[in-house]
Design a protein around this motif. Sequence first.
Motif, short mmCIF file in Angstrom:
data_model
loop_
_atom_site.label_atom_id
_atom_site.label_comp_id
_atom_site.label_asym_id
_atom_site.label_seq_id
_atom_site.Cartn_x
_atom_site.Cartn_y
_atom_site.Cartn_z
N LYS A 6 0.63 -1.36 0.15
CA LYS A 6 0.17 -0.05 -0.17
C LYS A 6 0.77 1.41 0.12
CE LYS A 6 -4.30 -1.11 2.52
NZ LYS A 6 -5.10 -0.65 3.86
N GLY A 111 -13.05 -0.45 -3.33
CA GLY A 111 -14.22 0.21 -2.48
C GLY A 111 -14.94 0.85 -2.04
N PRO A 119 -11.73 5.66 -4.43
CA PRO A 119 -12.51 4.55 -5.34
C PRO A 119 -13.60 4.78 -6.69
CG PRO A 119 -12.44 4.15 -3.40
CD PRO A 119 -11.78 4.96 -3.34
N GLN A 122 -11.60 6.20 -9.50
CA GLN A 122 -11.58 5.03 -11.07
C GLN A 122 -12.20 4.47 -11.39
OE1 GLN A 122 -9.99 2.87 -7.03
NE2 GLN A 122 -8.19 3.56 -7.14
N ASP A 144 -16.85 -6.28 -4.96
CA ASP A 144 -15.63 -5.86 -3.57
C ASP A 144 -16.55 -6.10 -2.58
OD1 ASP A 144 -14.28 -4.23 -1.31
OD2 ASP A 144 -13.05 -3.25 -3.00
N PRO A 145 -15.88 -6.89 -1.40
CA PRO A 145 -17.28 -7.45 -0.68
C PRO A 145 -17.50 -6.35 0.48
CG PRO A 145 -14.75 -8.50 -0.03
CD PRO A 145 -14.83 -7.84 -1.24
C1 SAM Z 1 -6.60 -1.64 -0.92
S1 SAM Z 1 -7.84 -1.04 -0.99
C2 SAM Z 1 -8.67 0.19 -2.16
C3 SAM Z 1 -9.26 0.50 -2.61
C4 SAM Z 1 -9.69 1.43 -3.54
N1 SAM Z 1 -9.58 0.94 -5.05
C5 SAM Z 1 -8.96 2.41 -3.41
O1 SAM Z 1 -7.89 2.80 -3.98
O2 SAM Z 1 -9.30 3.12 -2.39
C6 SAM Z 1 -8.38 -3.46 -1.07
C7 SAM Z 1 -10.33 -3.63 -1.47
O3 SAM Z 1 -9.58 -4.95 -2.36
C8 SAM Z 1 -11.24 -5.31 -1.79
N2 SAM Z 1 -11.22 -6.50 -1.94
C9 SAM Z 1 -10.75 -7.93 -0.76
N3 SAM Z 1 -10.86 -8.57 -1.15
C10 SAM Z 1 -11.44 -8.43 -1.77
C11 SAM Z 1 -11.80 -9.65 -2.82
N4 SAM Z 1 -12.00 -11.36 -3.05
N5 SAM Z 1 -12.05 -9.33 -4.29
C12 SAM Z 1 -13.08 -8.21 -4.62
N6 SAM Z 1 -12.55 -7.52 -4.31
C13 SAM Z 1 -11.60 -7.89 -2.76
C14 SAM Z 1 -10.94 -4.54 0.04
O4 SAM Z 1 -12.06 -4.73 0.27
C15 SAM Z 1 -10.39 -3.11 -0.89
O5 SAM Z 1 -11.78 -2.24 -1.07
#
Ligand code: SAM
Length: 279
Positions: A6, A111, A119, A122, A144-145
């Motif tokens: 991150k 997200g 988000p 994006q 996205d969960p």
């Molecule tokens: C680091 S965050 C990034 C969120 C957003 N894209 C941003 O840049 O702020 C990672 C995202 O991946 C999602 N995530 C986790 N497991 C996942 C899955 N199995 N399938 C899809 N998304 C998932 C999380 O819920 C989270 O919203």
Amino acid sequence: MEATVKNSSSNGEWTVVLPSKGRKGRKGRRRKPKPNDQEEEEKPWRSDDLEVNPQRQARLKQKMEISMKKIESSKFYTAFLEQLKSPEVSNQFRLVLGSETQLQMVMYGIGSIESYESPRYQLSIAILMKREFDWVGNNIEVFDPVLSVTESSVLESLGCNVLSVNEQARREALKPTLFFMPHCEANLYSNLLQANWRMDCLSKIALFGNSFQMYEEQVSLAPEVIRATKRIIAARRITSEFPIETVSEDYFAAFHDSSWHFFSSAIDSELPLLVSEEF
Ligand SMILES: C[S@@+](CC[C@H](N)C(=O)[O-])C[C@H]1O[C@@H](n2cnc3c(N)ncnc32)[C@H](O)[C@@H]1O
């Protein structure tokens, strides 16, 4: 536990962090065999936030309209389109398309579009891309969960199809597919690569996500980080990567350290070696 890379928004530095554990307690389908990871079942999914509130929906639609308008008139978007239309990148998309006319877009990890601006930016760029290029399929599949029912309904109104199964990003690219995975955790890119670790699948993938080059440059020696990133790093040898230019501070948080990735020039028999040779 999985590792993720991150960026700390304050100083733009990459750090490897460990995410919280995933959802528990849902009744799942029979899982596909996968060693060492109890958390990563592919399973049916239902949102935690079930509230249906027309006011919330209207506010979110408005936020999305504002976000799309802002991006559309930005220098960032002009640069984004220029890159996509450049001979180097457009040729990569042509190779992914092969004899097909459209790419299916699959979006993982967008997200919370209700809570955060990144988000929304994006998602805006993905929708604008679909409107700009006839080779991007109309129906964007999203998972996205964290998505609420409100967010899902707004996504549907924008032409997206919210999936009801958590695929853990293990979708096989049986047809040309654009995986839009902005700032996902490393394990999701790794799952995607693992599920497609054959040239006939990898060659059908265009991937928008965290820079694989960054993963290679920033990886630490912690065993869980090596486990989460080894396939990404192995894939580097067959990856053509094109970094996104954030252009202005406004778009840094949403698009920093992101790239387009395409996979080519390896024969199947080399692929397993890419992993086992190095680790
Ligand atoms: C680091 S965050 C990034 C969120 C957003 N894209 C941003 O840049 O702020 C990672 C995202 O991946 C999602 N995530 C986790 N497991 C996942 C899955 N199995 N399938 C899809 N998304 C998932 C999380 O819920 C989270 O919203």
